[in-house]
Motif scaffolding. Structure first.
Motif, PDB file in Angstrom:
ATOM      1  N   ALA A   1       0.921  -1.180   0.037  1.00  0.00           N
ATOM      2  CA  ALA A   1       0.066  -0.058   0.113  1.00  0.00           C
ATOM      3  C   ALA A   1       0.846   1.268  -0.007  1.00  0.00           C
ATOM      4  N   ALA A   2       0.690   2.177  -0.812  1.00  0.00           N
ATOM      5  CA  ALA A   2       1.517   3.339  -1.037  1.00  0.00           C
ATOM      6  C   ALA A   2       0.644   4.685  -1.195  1.00  0.00           C
ATOM      7  N   GLY A   3       1.346   5.643  -0.940  1.00  0.00           N
ATOM      8  CA  GLY A   3       0.868   6.945  -1.170  1.00  0.00           C
ATOM      9  C   GLY A   3       1.291   7.467  -2.464  1.00  0.00           C
ATOM     10  N   GLY A   4       0.301   7.917  -3.158  1.00  0.00           N
ATOM     11  CA  GLY A   4       0.512   8.367  -4.837  1.00  0.00           C
ATOM     12  C   GLY A   4       0.960   9.742  -4.646  1.00  0.00           C
ATOM     13  N   LEU A   5       2.069  10.264  -5.265  1.00  0.00           N
ATOM     14  CA  LEU A   5       2.657  11.236  -5.486  1.00  0.00           C
ATOM     15  C   LEU A   5       2.226  12.181  -6.451  1.00  0.00           C
ATOM     16  N   ARG A   6       1.377  11.624  -7.431  1.00  0.00           N
ATOM     17  CA  ARG A   6       1.080  12.108  -8.843  1.00  0.00           C
ATOM     18  C   ARG A   6      -0.472  12.809  -8.561  1.00  0.00           C
ATOM     19  N   PRO A   7      -0.596  14.082  -8.888  1.00  0.00           N
ATOM     20  CA  PRO A   7      -1.831  14.688  -8.604  1.00  0.00           C
ATOM     21  C   PRO A   7      -2.979  14.147  -9.514  1.00  0.00           C
ATOM     22  N   ASP A   8      -2.551  13.572 -10.732  1.00  0.00           N
ATOM     23  CA  ASP A   8      -3.544  13.017 -11.708  1.00  0.00           C
ATOM     24  C   ASP A   8      -3.646  11.718 -11.538  1.00  0.00           C
ATOM     25  N   TRP A   9      -3.390  10.945 -10.294  1.00  0.00           N
ATOM     26  CA  TRP A   9      -3.678   9.667  -9.939  1.00  0.00           C
ATOM     27  C   TRP A   9      -4.886   9.669  -8.901  1.00  0.00           C
ATOM     28  N   ILE A  40      -8.408  -3.239 -16.460  1.00  0.00           N
ATOM     29  CA  ILE A  40      -7.762  -2.620 -15.322  1.00  0.00           C
ATOM     30  C   ILE A  40      -6.722  -1.606 -15.693  1.00  0.00           C
ATOM     31  N   PRO A  41      -6.773  -0.396 -15.662  1.00  0.00           N
ATOM     32  CA  PRO A  41      -5.831   0.648 -15.807  1.00  0.00           C
ATOM     33  C   PRO A  41      -4.471   0.266 -15.010  1.00  0.00           C
ATOM     34  N   LEU A  42      -3.406   0.293 -15.499  1.00  0.00           N
ATOM     35  CA  LEU A  42      -2.310  -0.171 -14.822  1.00  0.00           C
ATOM     36  C   LEU A  42      -1.246   1.021 -15.015  1.00  0.00           C
ATOM     37  N   ARG A  43      -0.947   1.808 -13.885  1.00  0.00           N
ATOM     38  CA  ARG A  43      -0.192   2.532 -13.935  1.00  0.00           C
ATOM     39  C   ARG A  43       1.264   2.200 -13.752  1.00  0.00           C
ATOM     40  N   GLU A  44       2.316   3.009 -14.214  1.00  0.00           N
ATOM     41  CA  GLU A  44       3.686   2.638 -13.840  1.00  0.00           C
ATOM     42  C   GLU A  44       4.601   3.673 -13.420  1.00  0.00           C
ATOM     43  N   GLY A  45       5.353   3.485 -12.470  1.00  0.00           N
ATOM     44  CA  GLY A  45       6.236   4.518 -11.767  1.00  0.00           C
ATOM     45  C   GLY A  45       7.289   4.178 -10.995  1.00  0.00           C
ATOM     46  N   VAL A  46       7.930   5.104 -10.242  1.00  0.00           N
ATOM     47  CA  VAL A  46       8.871   4.651  -9.219  1.00  0.00           C
ATOM     48  C   VAL A  46       8.602   4.611  -7.975  1.00  0.00           C
ATOM     49  N   VAL A  70      10.420  15.739  -6.816  1.00  0.00           N
ATOM     50  CA  VAL A  70      11.628  16.213  -7.524  1.00  0.00           C
ATOM     51  C   VAL A  70      12.590  15.096  -7.872  1.00  0.00           C
ATOM     52  N   TRP A  71      12.554  14.242  -6.910  1.00  0.00           N
ATOM     53  CA  TRP A  71      13.500  13.141  -7.142  1.00  0.00           C
ATOM     54  C   TRP A  71      13.023  12.175  -8.408  1.00  0.00           C
ATOM     55  N   GLY A  72      11.827  12.294  -8.667  1.00  0.00           N
ATOM     56  CA  GLY A  72      11.381  11.606  -9.609  1.00  0.00           C
ATOM     57  C   GLY A  72      10.307  10.156  -9.147  1.00  0.00           C
ATOM     58  N   ALA A  73       9.963  10.369  -7.866  1.00  0.00           N
ATOM     59  CA  ALA A  73       9.277   9.176  -7.191  1.00  0.00           C
ATOM     60  C   ALA A  73       7.793   9.464  -7.672  1.00  0.00           C
ATOM     61  N   ASP A  74       7.093   8.330  -7.683  1.00  0.00           N
ATOM     62  CA  ASP A  74       5.615   8.463  -8.120  1.00  0.00           C
ATOM     63  C   ASP A  74       4.699   7.912  -6.877  1.00  0.00           C
ATOM     64  N   ALA A  75       5.258   7.340  -5.982  1.00  0.00           N
ATOM     65  CA  ALA A  75       4.591   6.483  -4.946  1.00  0.00           C
ATOM     66  C   ALA A  75       5.691   6.365  -3.917  1.00  0.00           C
ATOM     67  N   VAL A  76       4.809   6.427  -2.784  1.00  0.00           N
ATOM     68  CA  VAL A  76       6.050   6.383  -1.476  1.00  0.00           C
ATOM     69  C   VAL A  76       5.355   5.471  -0.437  1.00  0.00           C
ATOM     70  N   ASN A 102      -3.947   6.440  -0.673  1.00  0.00           N
ATOM     71  CA  ASN A 102      -3.862   7.679  -0.402  1.00  0.00           C
ATOM     72  C   ASN A 102      -3.163   8.699  -1.455  1.00  0.00           C
ATOM     73  N   LEU A 103      -3.743  10.064  -1.483  1.00  0.00           N
ATOM     74  CA  LEU A 103      -2.899  10.788  -2.501  1.00  0.00           C
ATOM     75  C   LEU A 103      -1.866  11.486  -1.204  1.00  0.00           C
ATOM     76  N   ALA A 104      -0.438  11.208  -1.542  1.00  0.00           N
ATOM     77  CA  ALA A 104       0.491  11.804  -0.872  1.00  0.00           C
ATOM     78  C   ALA A 104       0.912  13.174  -1.518  1.00  0.00           C
ATOM     79  N   LEU A 105       0.213  14.341  -1.255  1.00  0.00           N
ATOM     80  CA  LEU A 105       0.412  15.404  -2.017  1.00  0.00           C
ATOM     81  C   LEU A 105       0.620  16.526  -0.857  1.00  0.00           C
TER      82      LEU A 105
END
Length: 273
Positions: free
Chosen positions: A111-119, A178-184, A204-210, A236-239
């Protein structure tokens, strides 16, 4: 460590009805998938030397071994974490045991926090690279003397996420709609959720999820020579300007996304060769 792995293997192997080929580590709120295993043997972590009982809600602390989607699997229902006070070697010990009992492939989820506002909450992200921040700071599972029986001294991490399982995951997700996102994925040590400044830094570092797990498990799987496929469920949205995250929200998001996540994993398992 080799002898410790052998002790754990010896405690597990005599109880098995199937020798697993794929190991799965199920993160917060996702452990119910193990209920679908057929002809299962369930072993509490307390019965396996070197394993610890998780203290975090949503992590049951059982190893279930049997058939899932026709594939012989070993499924970890929950993990123990670095933030609980365990060393990185202890956190990753189960990966070595999964390999020792027959697993050639590791599928790891979190389970991760999403760092992308469009997710959105409920999105599934395939991990296509990682930032292992505690490892970069010296908390690394391969730190110390290297046993060549377990893996090489200097395993490379470039390209480990680009294996033959990737097109399979994309195909299954597409067929299931199922939409499949891809990221760091970036791992922090936890247990606090991130500050607004830390979230801006991660973008800034390029992460998409934390999150607070997974990266050391992937490192050790690579060290063992296993194929790796990783997924983050965005719970959750980690914004910086979003409401603060909480563990109850994470658990609820895991529960809501369970059917599609289970369908994706079972579809992949049914086609792994």
């Amino acid at each position: 460590m080799f002898n410790d792995i052998e002790q754990a293997r010896t405690a597990i192997i005599p109880r098995l009805r199937h020798i697993p080929r794929v190991g799965l580590i199920l993160g917060s709120g996702l452990g119910a998938l193990a209920d679908e295993i057929e002809d299962a043997v369930v072993i509490p972590y307390r019965d396996i030397p070197g394993f610890h009982e998780p203290k975090v809600a949503g992590h049951r602390g059982e190893l279930a071994i049997g058939l899932l989607a026709g594939q012989p699997v070993a499924v970890m229902r929950g993990r123990f974490h670095f933030y609980e006070g365990y060393s990185m070697q202890e956190v990753t010990f189960p990966v070595r045991v999964l390999h020792a009992i027959g697993c050639e492939t590791l599928i790891v989820t979190n389970a991760a926090g999403g760092l992308r506002p469009d997710w959105q909450v409920g999105d599934i992200m395939r991990i296509n690279d990682q930032i292992f921040l505690p490892g970069m700071a010296g908390h690394h599972p391969l730190r110390g003397p290297n046993d060549e029986r377990l893996g090489p001294r200097f395993p490379a991490m470039v390209g480990v996420f680009d294996n033959d399982l990737v097109p399979l995951a994309r195909t299954v997700a597409s067929e299931l709609g199922i939409p499949l996102r891809e990221g760091v994925y970036c791992m922090l040590s936890g247990p606090t959720f991130e500050s607004a400044a830390e979230l801006r830094m991660l973008r800034v570092w390029g992460a998409d999820a934390v999150g607070m797990s997974t990266a050391p498990e992937i490192v050790v799987a690579v060290h063992c020579g296993m194929r790796v496929l990783g997924f983050s469920l965005i719970t959750n949205l980690a914004l910086p300007d979003a409401p603060p995250a909480n563990h109850e929200e994470v658990m609820a998001a895991g529960e809501a996304a369970k059917p599609k996540f289970a369908a994706l994993l079972c579809g992949i398992l049914s086609r792994i060769r």
